[in-house]
Design a protein around this motif. Sequence first.
Motif, mmCIF file in Angstrom:
data_model
loop_
_atom_site.group_PDB
_atom_site.id
_atom_site.type_symbol
_atom_site.label_atom_id
_atom_site.label_comp_id
_atom_site.label_asym_id
_atom_site.label_seq_id
_atom_site.Cartn_x
_atom_site.Cartn_y
_atom_site.Cartn_z
ATOM 1 N N PRO A 1 0.652 -1.184 -0.064
ATOM 2 C CA PRO A 1 -0.139 0.085 0.049
ATOM 3 C C PRO A 1 0.915 1.417 0.042
ATOM 4 C CG PRO A 1 -1.073 -1.743 1.336
ATOM 5 C CD PRO A 1 0.090 -2.249 0.974
ATOM 6 N N LEU A 2 1.824 1.206 0.625
ATOM 7 C CA LEU A 2 2.533 2.634 0.645
ATOM 8 C C LEU A 2 3.643 2.895 -0.746
ATOM 9 C CD1 LEU A 2 4.535 2.326 4.164
ATOM 10 C CD2 LEU A 2 3.030 4.412 3.443
ATOM 11 N N ALA A 3 3.692 1.846 -1.300
ATOM 12 C CA ALA A 3 4.072 1.998 -2.772
ATOM 13 C C ALA A 3 2.999 2.321 -3.592
ATOM 14 C CB ALA A 3 4.649 0.634 -3.014
ATOM 15 N N SER A 4 1.725 1.885 -3.409
ATOM 16 C CA SER A 4 0.706 2.218 -4.207
ATOM 17 C C SER A 4 0.343 3.804 -4.116
ATOM 18 C CB SER A 4 -0.629 1.353 -3.694
ATOM 19 O OG SER A 4 -0.376 0.131 -4.349
ATOM 20 N N ILE A 5 0.302 4.267 -2.887
ATOM 21 C CA ILE A 5 0.126 5.606 -2.598
ATOM 22 C C ILE A 5 1.242 6.499 -3.141
ATOM 23 C CG2 ILE A 5 -1.533 5.092 -0.824
ATOM 24 C CD1 ILE A 5 0.450 6.582 1.195
ATOM 25 N N ALA A 6 2.268 6.057 -3.259
ATOM 26 C CA ALA A 6 3.549 6.653 -3.720
ATOM 27 C C ALA A 6 3.270 6.849 -5.321
ATOM 28 C CB ALA A 6 4.822 6.071 -3.516
ATOM 29 N N ASN A 7 3.003 5.685 -6.122
ATOM 30 C CA ASN A 7 2.631 5.769 -7.279
ATOM 31 C C ASN A 7 1.517 6.617 -7.588
ATOM 32 O OD1 ASN A 7 4.768 3.916 -7.820
ATOM 33 N ND2 ASN A 7 3.365 2.167 -7.814
ATOM 34 N N SER A 8 0.372 6.770 -7.026
ATOM 35 C CA SER A 8 -0.692 7.321 -7.133
ATOM 36 C C SER A 8 -0.385 8.949 -6.980
ATOM 37 C CB SER A 8 -2.062 6.960 -6.218
ATOM 38 O OG SER A 8 -2.661 5.774 -6.631
ATOM 39 N N LEU A 9 0.586 9.427 -6.179
ATOM 40 C CA LEU A 9 1.013 10.786 -5.804
ATOM 41 C C LEU A 9 1.487 11.112 -7.210
ATOM 42 C CD1 LEU A 9 0.871 13.183 -4.017
ATOM 43 C CD2 LEU A 9 2.885 12.231 -2.847
ATOM 44 N N ASN A 10 2.443 10.192 -7.394
ATOM 45 C CA ASN A 10 3.359 10.642 -8.785
ATOM 46 C C ASN A 10 2.267 10.902 -9.920
ATOM 47 O OD1 ASN A 10 5.888 10.203 -7.733
ATOM 48 N ND2 ASN A 10 6.015 8.164 -8.187
ATOM 49 N N TRP A 11 1.188 10.163 -10.141
ATOM 50 C CA TRP A 11 0.421 10.615 -11.192
ATOM 51 C C TRP A 11 -0.300 11.766 -10.760
ATOM 52 C CZ3 TRP A 11 -4.517 12.456 -11.512
ATOM 53 C CH2 TRP A 11 -4.981 12.434 -12.944
ATOM 54 N N VAL A 12 -0.597 12.198 -9.473
ATOM 55 C CA VAL A 12 -0.969 13.539 -9.116
ATOM 56 C C VAL A 12 -0.172 14.617 -9.440
ATOM 57 C CG1 VAL A 12 -1.777 14.953 -7.312
ATOM 58 C CG2 VAL A 12 -2.738 12.638 -7.464
ATOM 59 N N LYS A 13 1.149 14.353 -9.217
ATOM 60 C CA LYS A 13 2.225 15.402 -9.478
ATOM 61 C C LYS A 13 2.278 15.660 -10.963
ATOM 62 C CE LYS A 13 5.108 14.323 -5.501
ATOM 63 N NZ LYS A 13 6.212 13.750 -4.912
ATOM 64 N N GLN A 14 2.276 14.564 -11.776
ATOM 65 C CA GLN A 14 2.645 14.938 -13.052
ATOM 66 C C GLN A 14 1.359 15.234 -13.900
ATOM 67 O OE1 GLN A 14 3.664 10.744 -14.420
ATOM 68 N NE2 GLN A 14 5.431 10.707 -13.146
ATOM 69 N N ASN A 15 0.186 14.946 -13.449
ATOM 70 C CA ASN A 15 -1.073 15.397 -14.300
ATOM 71 C C ASN A 15 -1.846 16.333 -13.742
ATOM 72 O OD1 ASN A 15 -1.413 12.878 -16.244
ATOM 73 N ND2 ASN A 15 -0.585 12.015 -14.445
ATOM 74 N N TYR A 16 -1.504 16.709 -12.349
ATOM 75 C CA TYR A 16 -2.196 17.900 -11.793
ATOM 76 C C TYR A 16 -1.314 18.875 -11.544
ATOM 77 C CZ TYR A 16 -4.689 20.659 -8.220
ATOM 78 O OH TYR A 16 -5.150 21.671 -7.349
ATOM 79 N N LEU A 17 -0.453 18.507 -10.430
ATOM 80 C CA LEU A 17 0.331 19.578 -9.759
ATOM 81 C C LEU A 17 1.399 20.393 -10.621
ATOM 82 C CD1 LEU A 17 1.322 17.918 -6.382
ATOM 83 C CD2 LEU A 17 -0.569 19.742 -6.852
ATOM 84 N N ALA A 18 1.611 19.591 -11.593
ATOM 85 C CA ALA A 18 2.538 20.258 -12.572
ATOM 86 C C ALA A 18 1.991 21.328 -13.505
ATOM 87 C CB ALA A 18 3.081 19.117 -13.649
ATOM 88 N N LEU A 19 0.419 21.227 -13.455
ATOM 89 C CA LEU A 19 -0.216 22.153 -14.144
ATOM 90 C C LEU A 19 -0.784 23.239 -13.553
ATOM 91 C CD1 LEU A 19 -2.509 19.404 -16.110
ATOM 92 C CD2 LEU A 19 -0.327 20.444 -16.782
ATOM 93 N N VAL A 20 -0.606 23.271 -11.976
ATOM 94 C CA VAL A 20 -1.280 24.312 -11.267
ATOM 95 C C VAL A 20 -0.282 25.710 -11.320
ATOM 96 C CG1 VAL A 20 -1.662 25.096 -9.144
ATOM 97 C CG2 VAL A 20 -2.190 22.715 -9.836
#
Length: 255
Positions: free
Chosen positions: A236-255
């Motif tokens: 699970p800790l790896a999964s939430i790390a991977n999901s956070l990477n998605w957020v960084k690349q697909n949302y936070l990078a655009l803010v």
Amino acid sequence: MRKMGIGVQLYTLRNETAADFAGTLRKVAELGYEGVEFAGYGDLSADEMKALLEETGLKAIGAHVSLDAMRNDLQGQIDYLKTIGAGYMICPWVSEEARNLEDWKNNIAFWKETAEEVTKQGLVFGYHNHDFEFHESIDGQFVFDAIYAAAPQSIKVEMDVCWVKFAGQDPIAYINKYAGNLPLLHLKDFARDENGGMITLELGQGEVNLGEVVKAASDAGVEWLIVEQDNCQNPPLASIANSLNWVKQNYLALV
């Protein structure tokens, strides 16, 4: 797009927190999450939890609080949330035997009353959906909509877009419908197994159009995007790390 807070629902890490609550929160903070939504507090007192949050820099978004806890210990639940600096008390679940018309009406009346008390004491009350709120109707509208129609000023929406999609509804349309009353959004993804059941996945791996979800959430005034994965294929800790990477690349990078 607006900047929204990025949190994680700790139900995803239920085995990890059961083994080491404090250590798990430290790891969540190290990954870069800004906040946590609780699903139980382990054996930590409110003061101990407050100190842990201050140590890690994590914001307490709120907590999923069971119906039984609300009925039997509402003031204790309110006091705990206020001590740790959380803003939201969320009802996360209704048992299968209570999903009949009479019980739905009784529970909605209870949530309206509870929301008024929670609001009076400086917190915000909300409801977190699954798919079953779309299986029954009250007075011509889905139970999902009837819950919020009962008290639109005091019962806020915590929308789980994964379950909305799984129920055959359009998450974007529902986000738009509840704009302004939707402070919390569970960011989840899923695929279907051979029997049509849900397999929860890391973000970006499944059916949910998460890019459009995030855009709609920004426009709708969502305050927190909360990552959740009910069951993980990876640790699970790896999964939430991977999901956070998605957020960084697909949302936070655009803010």
